[in-house]
Structure formats: C-alpha cells, structure tokens
Design a protein around this motif. Structure first.
Motif, PDB file in Angstrom:
ATOM      1  N   ARG A   1       0.841  -1.212   0.000  1.00 54.94           N
ATOM      2  CA  ARG A   1       0.000   0.000   0.000  1.00 54.94           C
ATOM      3  C   ARG A   1       0.872   1.258   0.000  1.00 54.94           C
ATOM      4  O   ARG A   1       0.570   2.238  -0.681  1.00 54.94           O
ATOM      5  N   ILE A   2       1.952   1.210   0.755  1.00 56.78           N
ATOM      6  CA  ILE A   2       2.879   2.346   0.784  1.00 56.78           C
ATOM      7  C   ILE A   2       3.576   2.493  -0.566  1.00 56.78           C
ATOM      8  O   ILE A   2       3.672   3.595  -1.124  1.00 56.78           O
ATOM      9  N   ALA A   3       4.059   1.370  -1.110  1.00 57.34           N
ATOM     10  CA  ALA A   3       4.785   1.411  -2.390  1.00 57.34           C
ATOM     11  C   ALA A   3       3.890   1.885  -3.528  1.00 57.34           C
ATOM     12  O   ALA A   3       4.342   2.603  -4.437  1.00 57.34           O
ATOM     13  N   ALA A   4       2.610   1.510  -3.497  1.00 55.61           N
ATOM     14  CA  ALA A   4       1.681   1.883  -4.568  1.00 55.61           C
ATOM     15  C   ALA A   4       1.478   3.390  -4.649  1.00 55.61           C
ATOM     16  O   ALA A   4       1.131   3.917  -5.719  1.00 55.61           O
ATOM     17  N   GLN A   5       1.697   4.081  -3.553  1.00 50.10           N
ATOM     18  CA  GLN A   5       1.570   5.543  -3.560  1.00 50.10           C
ATOM     19  C   GLN A   5       2.722   6.209  -4.305  1.00 50.10           C
ATOM     20  O   GLN A   5       2.603   7.345  -4.757  1.00 50.10           O
ATOM     21  N   ARG A   6       3.837   5.481  -4.454  1.00 54.67           N
ATOM     22  CA  ARG A   6       5.015   6.053  -5.109  1.00 54.67           C
ATOM     23  C   ARG A   6       5.247   5.492  -6.503  1.00 54.67           C
ATOM     24  O   ARG A   6       5.977   6.087  -7.303  1.00 54.67           O
ATOM     25  N   VAL A   7       4.666   4.339  -6.787  1.00 51.38           N
ATOM     26  CA  VAL A   7       4.873   3.683  -8.080  1.00 51.38           C
ATOM     27  C   VAL A   7       3.532   3.528  -8.792  1.00 51.38           C
ATOM     28  O   VAL A   7       2.751   2.628  -8.469  1.00 51.38           O
ATOM     29  N   PRO A   8       3.233   4.355  -9.750  1.00 48.48           N
ATOM     30  CA  PRO A   8       1.965   4.241 -10.475  1.00 48.48           C
ATOM     31  C   PRO A   8       1.844   2.899 -11.191  1.00 48.48           C
ATOM     32  O   PRO A   8       2.812   2.403 -11.759  1.00 48.48           O
ATOM     33  N   GLY A   9       0.679   2.297 -11.125  1.00 46.17           N
ATOM     34  CA  GLY A   9       0.434   1.054 -11.836  1.00 46.17           C
ATOM     35  C   GLY A   9       0.981  -0.191 -11.180  1.00 46.17           C
ATOM     36  O   GLY A   9       0.971  -1.270 -11.779  1.00 46.17           O
ATOM     37  N   LEU A  10       1.436  -0.092  -9.933  1.00 50.03           N
ATOM     38  CA  LEU A  10       1.991  -1.256  -9.254  1.00 50.03           C
ATOM     39  C   LEU A  10       0.929  -2.350  -9.123  1.00 50.03           C
ATOM     40  O   LEU A  10      -0.198  -2.095  -8.718  1.00 50.03           O
ATOM     41  N   ARG A  11       1.290  -3.602  -9.489  1.00 52.59           N
ATOM     42  CA  ARG A  11       0.338  -4.710  -9.492  1.00 52.59           C
ATOM     43  C   ARG A  11       0.979  -5.949  -8.856  1.00 52.59           C
ATOM     44  O   ARG A  11       1.875  -6.560  -9.443  1.00 52.59           O
ATOM     45  N   PRO A  12       0.558  -6.338  -7.662  1.00 52.21           N
ATOM     46  CA  PRO A  12       1.137  -7.520  -7.014  1.00 52.21           C
ATOM     47  C   PRO A  12       0.767  -8.806  -7.750  1.00 52.21           C
ATOM     48  O   PRO A  12      -0.368  -8.983  -8.196  1.00 52.21           O
ATOM     49  N   VAL A  13       1.754  -9.708  -7.863  1.00 54.42           N
ATOM     50  CA  VAL A  13       1.548 -11.030  -8.455  1.00 54.42           C
ATOM     51  C   VAL A  13       2.031 -12.065  -7.445  1.00 54.42           C
ATOM     52  O   VAL A  13       3.187 -12.030  -7.021  1.00 54.42           O
ATOM     53  N   LEU A  14       1.141 -12.977  -7.059  1.00 55.83           N
ATOM     54  CA  LEU A  14       1.481 -13.945  -6.023  1.00 55.83           C
ATOM     55  C   LEU A  14       1.419 -15.377  -6.552  1.00 55.83           C
ATOM     56  O   LEU A  14       0.326 -15.884  -6.813  1.00 55.83           O
ATOM     57  N   PRO A  15       2.565 -16.049  -6.708  1.00 54.70           N
ATOM     58  CA  PRO A  15       2.539 -17.493  -6.947  1.00 54.70           C
ATOM     59  C   PRO A  15       2.060 -18.168  -5.659  1.00 54.70           C
ATOM     60  O   PRO A  15       2.604 -17.916  -4.583  1.00 54.70           O
ATOM     61  N   VAL A  16       1.033 -18.994  -5.746  1.00 52.44           N
ATOM     62  CA  VAL A  16       0.375 -19.525  -4.556  1.00 52.44           C
ATOM     63  C   VAL A  16       0.628 -21.025  -4.418  1.00 52.44           C
ATOM     64  O   VAL A  16       0.247 -21.808  -5.295  1.00 52.44           O
ATOM     65  N   ALA A  17       1.263 -21.431  -3.326  1.00 56.24           N
ATOM     66  CA  ALA A  17       1.413 -22.854  -3.023  1.00 56.24           C
ATOM     67  C   ALA A  17       0.076 -23.388  -2.527  1.00 56.24           C
ATOM     68  O   ALA A  17      -0.632 -22.697  -1.776  1.00 56.24           O
ATOM     69  N   PRO A  18      -0.325 -24.585  -2.925  1.00 52.09           N
ATOM     70  CA  PRO A  18      -1.645 -25.120  -2.536  1.00 52.09           C
ATOM     71  C   PRO A  18      -1.905 -25.089  -1.041  1.00 52.09           C
ATOM     72  O   PRO A  18      -3.017 -24.812  -0.605  1.00 52.09           O
ATOM     73  N   ILE A  19      -0.868 -25.341  -0.256  1.00 53.38           N
ATOM     74  CA  ILE A  19      -1.058 -25.435   1.185  1.00 53.38           C
ATOM     75  C   ILE A  19      -1.447 -24.104   1.825  1.00 53.38           C
ATOM     76  O   ILE A  19      -2.056 -24.058   2.884  1.00 53.38           O
ATOM     77  N   VAL A  20      -1.115 -22.977   1.182  1.00 57.80           N
ATOM     78  CA  VAL A  20      -1.447 -21.663   1.747  1.00 57.80           C
ATOM     79  C   VAL A  20      -2.395 -20.882   0.842  1.00 57.80           C
ATOM     80  O   VAL A  20      -2.598 -19.686   1.048  1.00 57.80           O
ATOM     81  N   ALA A  21      -2.982 -21.528  -0.154  1.00 59.22           N
ATOM     82  CA  ALA A  21      -3.799 -20.830  -1.147  1.00 59.22           C
ATOM     83  C   ALA A  21      -4.952 -20.052  -0.513  1.00 59.22           C
ATOM     84  O   ALA A  21      -5.154 -18.867  -0.799  1.00 59.22           O
ATOM     85  N   ALA A  22      -5.720 -20.714   0.351  1.00 55.13           N
ATOM     86  CA  ALA A  22      -6.870 -20.043   0.971  1.00 55.13           C
ATOM     87  C   ALA A  22      -6.422 -18.880   1.842  1.00 55.13           C
ATOM     88  O   ALA A  22      -7.039 -17.803   1.832  1.00 55.13           O
ATOM     89  N   LEU A  23      -5.349 -19.076   2.576  1.00 56.68           N
ATOM     90  CA  LEU A  23      -4.817 -18.025   3.440  1.00 56.68           C
ATOM     91  C   LEU A  23      -4.393 -16.812   2.627  1.00 56.68           C
ATOM     92  O   LEU A  23      -4.696 -15.662   2.974  1.00 56.68           O
ATOM     93  N   VAL A  24      -3.697 -17.046   1.519  1.00 55.50           N
ATOM     94  CA  VAL A  24      -3.213 -15.952   0.672  1.00 55.50           C
ATOM     95  C   VAL A  24      -4.382 -15.194   0.039  1.00 55.50           C
ATOM     96  O   VAL A  24      -4.393 -13.962   0.012  1.00 55.50           O
ATOM     97  N   ARG A  25      -5.363 -15.928  -0.469  1.00 47.62           N
ATOM     98  CA  ARG A  25      -6.510 -15.270  -1.112  1.00 47.62           C
ATOM     99  C   ARG A  25      -7.239 -14.352  -0.137  1.00 47.62           C
ATOM    100  O   ARG A  25      -7.635 -13.239  -0.488  1.00 47.62           O
ATOM    101  N   GLN A  26      -7.404 -14.812   1.083  1.00 47.34           N
ATOM    102  CA  GLN A  26      -8.096 -13.998   2.077  1.00 47.34           C
ATOM    103  C   GLN A  26      -7.272 -12.773   2.467  1.00 47.34           C
ATOM    104  O   GLN A  26      -7.793 -11.660   2.520  1.00 47.34           O
ATOM    105  N   ALA A  27      -5.987 -12.967   2.697  1.00 43.03           N
ATOM    106  CA  ALA A  27      -5.128 -11.866   3.135  1.00 43.03           C
ATOM    107  C   ALA A  27      -4.943 -10.815   2.052  1.00 43.03           C
ATOM    108  O   ALA A  27      -4.821  -9.622   2.343  1.00 43.03           O
ATOM    109  N   ALA A  28      -4.928 -11.248   0.781  1.00 47.86           N
ATOM    110  CA  ALA A  28      -4.652 -10.323  -0.328  1.00 47.86           C
ATOM    111  C   ALA A  28      -5.909  -9.683  -0.908  1.00 47.86           C
ATOM    112  O   ALA A  28      -5.820  -8.880  -1.833  1.00 47.86           O
TER     113      ALA A  28
END
Length: 386
Positions: A212-239
């Motif tokens: 969130r902080i970085a996005a204020q300084r870098v226009p168009g910033l887009r996070p990309v998350l490779p998701v391991a199956p074991i943490v997939a649900a956790l990552v989707r909720q957190a992100a």
C-alpha cells in the motif's frame, strides 16, 4: 528389483524428488521407487505414504503443539521403510522430519543419502557430529558446504543448485500479460510470502501494508502472487484488500511466466528469505528479502546464527547484493523503501542484477545438471553398499 525410498517433507523437496526420480530412471529404467512426497513425485509414479502437507511446520514454538503428531508420522515412515527394505533411503531437506527418520533407519543397515545439506554451518555447527551418525552421504547444493562436512568426516558430493534447472528464467512474458489482461502501464511485482502456513500468516499482513505504501510512489503497481496449494486459501483472504487487484497464480509454468513479465517490465520482488531469492536471481528480478518469526524463536536463533547474511545470494557474493529486512527491521515502511528503490532507479536494479550473475556463477557443479549429478551419487551409494 532395486528399490529407492525417497522422503521429502515439503513442496521444494517434492520438486527435487521428482527431478531425481526422472534422472535416475534415465540411467536405470529398472529402478523401483517408494516414499513420501507431493504432487510432483506422484506425477513420477510415486504415491505418498501420507499427505506431506502435515509436515509444513517451522520454528520452535510453532512445532511444539504438533510434536506428538510429528512423532507418529516419523514412526509411520520408519515402519514403511523397515518393511520395504529399500536399497537406499534418500531424505530430502526438511531436516526436522527427514533426519529423524534417517536416525531410526540407519541401524537397519540401509544406506542413507541426505539431499540438501542442513545448514548447521550457519547456526549450529556443533550438531555436525550427530549428523554423521544419521547419514552415509550428503548431497550439497552450495559450493562452500563440502569442506565443512568433509572436515567432520562425512562423505559429501557437491551436485550444484537445482535452481539452475528450475526454468525460472524461461517463462513467457507475453503469455502472462495476455492471460491476465495486464496493461502496458502496469508494473507487476512478485510477492512470495512462503509455502508454510505459519510463515505466510506472519508475513502477509506486513507485505500488504508495504505494498500500500509502495503503490503511492509507483503508479500502476500490481502484485503477483505465486500460490502454493497449502497456503492458497490463506493468501486469497489476506490479499483480498491489497492495492490494484493482486494476481494469484498457481503452477510452475504460470509462475515462470510471471517472472518473465516482471523482469521484462522492470518490476521487482518482495519475498521471504529462502531459495526464492535464488529464483529471483535466475529470473533477473531485483528484490528485497524479508523474514519474521516468533519472538522466542528469533531470540534463540540470534544466539546461534554464525553467518553474516540471510539471503543465499548475499552469502554467495559475500556482500549485500539484495537488501535484507529481518525481524524488527521487517516493517511495512522498510520493505516499501527497499522495494521501491529498484522500481524507480535503474542503477539500483542494474547493480542487483550484476550481483546475481556473480552469485549464480558459484552454483554450478563440475559436470551435468544438479539432478543428474545427484542421480549419479545415489547410484554410487547403492553400489558402495553392495
């Protein structure tokens, strides 16, 4: 028929196990396999004795509540090996589990080869004596490891680092952009919080705040998350409330395509400490390494750690190529600052990439791909035992 039993305790070990099986079969089609692993080993025709995701533990305080379950799984693994009587046991990484299995199997007279040297050289050098009692040979990934284990009287083979044959530098950037409708003005950044639930749950909120902080300084910033199956649900909720609709991807090909897109667009990476730093180096992606653990675990580790860097890239280069933000320094503000630097300053990015070339040059074995060198060493162990 010659039987090789392979025990891998997490996703990275599953990949190593699968490559090793393929390399062994290329030399000896008559070999038979059994063991504990995940989907990659299953693709090679080796079903797992139990779901290896149960072993995704880390840290002293995190393991303690599950210690009795862990003991039972160790017992199940040992019983299976004792019943099958393989010609060799190959344990892969995850020393908290695999070396406990090895210790109980060793008295049975079955040769034990441990693939991926435990990093006792980094934080518990005194334990190398006990290691000698558990394994017959170690397959090392890092060039400075053999001399340490040889000095302790443990046979060792440097096979090179498997990241060199990972394909991390061979993705398709155009395919990734098309698949996710990524606009030309968007700046993708790779975010890798880890494949274990405990480490991901600890890092995801910090990573989200940093983005969130970085996005204020870098226009168009887009996070990309490779998701391991074991943490997939956790990552989707957190992100779900992160800036600019994070792209979640699954599978090795998609991950490498993402790496290519990030590298091509001058992006960067925000990753947890570990092998992922080497993946970023192979892909040519400037990044910042982060880690935070339970305060009690951190206090213990600080008393034991013997190396100056957490990042393998930095250890290999013998200097800080990649910024490290660990424990109390792993804050949203500090991570954002380190992430933004290569995004806004091409010279910062270029210096990191030059350091990558230097570090990766140390990871090649004298002959062949890492999996091929490992296969030769395993077959040699079988012959020596006979």
């Amino acid at each position: 028929m010659t039987l090789i039993h392979i025990v891998a305790g997490e996703a990275s070990g599953d990949v190593l196990g699968a490559r090793l099986i393929a390399a062994l079969r290329a030399r000896r089609p008559d070999l038979d396999f059994a063991g504990i692993g995940g989907p990659r080993m299953a693709e090679q025709g080796v079903p797992s004795l139990f779901d290896y995701r149960e072993l995704a533990l880390m840290g002293l305080m995190e393991v303690l509540p599950k210690i009795f379950r862990l003991k039972r799984l160790i017992g199940d693994a040992v019983d299976d090996i004792a019943t099958r009587r393989p010609d060799v046991l190959v344990t892969i990484d995850s020393p908290g589990f695999t070396l406990r299995v090895a210790e109980k199997v060793k008295p049975l007279g079955i040769p034990v080869v441990h693939y991926v040297a435990p990093q006792v050289w980094a934080w518990r050098p005194g334990r190398v004596v006990k290691l000698k009692q558990k394994v017959d040979r170690i397959l090392c990934l890092l060039p400075f490891e053999p001399i340490f284990f040889e000095h302790a009287g443990i046979p060792v083979t440097f096979v090179g680092h498997p990241v060199l044959e990972s394909g991390a530098d061979r993705g398709d950037a155009a395919r990734f952009r098309a698949a996710h409708a990524l606009g030309e003005a968007e700046r993708p950044v790779i975010v890798m919080p880890g494949s274990r639930r405990m480490e991901a749950s600890r890092l995801l909120p910090i990573f989200g705040a940093a983005l969130r902080i970085a996005a204020q300084r870098v226009p168009g910033l887009r996070p990309v998350l490779p998701v391991a199956p074991i943490v997939a649900a956790l990552v989707r909720q957190a992100a779900s409330d992160w800036p600019a609709a994070p792209i979640l991807i699954d599978g090795l090909e998609a991950k490498h395509d993402a790496f290519a897109a990030v590298a091509q667009s001058g992006g960067a990476g925000l990753i947890k400490s570990g092998t992922s730093s080497l993946e970023m180096a192979v892909a040519g992606i400037p990044h910042v390494v982060a880690y935070r653990v339970n305060a009690v675990t951190a206090a213990i580790v600080r008393r034991l750690v013997k190396v100056p860097h957490a990042s393998l890239v930095n250890l290999l280069a013998e200097r800080e190529v990649v910024p490290e933000r660990l424990q109390e320094n792993c804050t949203p503000e500090a991570l954002a600052e380190a992430l933004v630097a290569p995004l806004l300053d091409p010279d910062v990015a270029a210096r990191q990439r030059a350091g990558f070339t230097e570090a990766l040059g140390h990871l090649r074995a004298p002959e062949g791909l890492p999996s091929e060198a490992a296969a030769v060493a395993v077959l040699q162990a079988i012959e020596e035992a006979r």
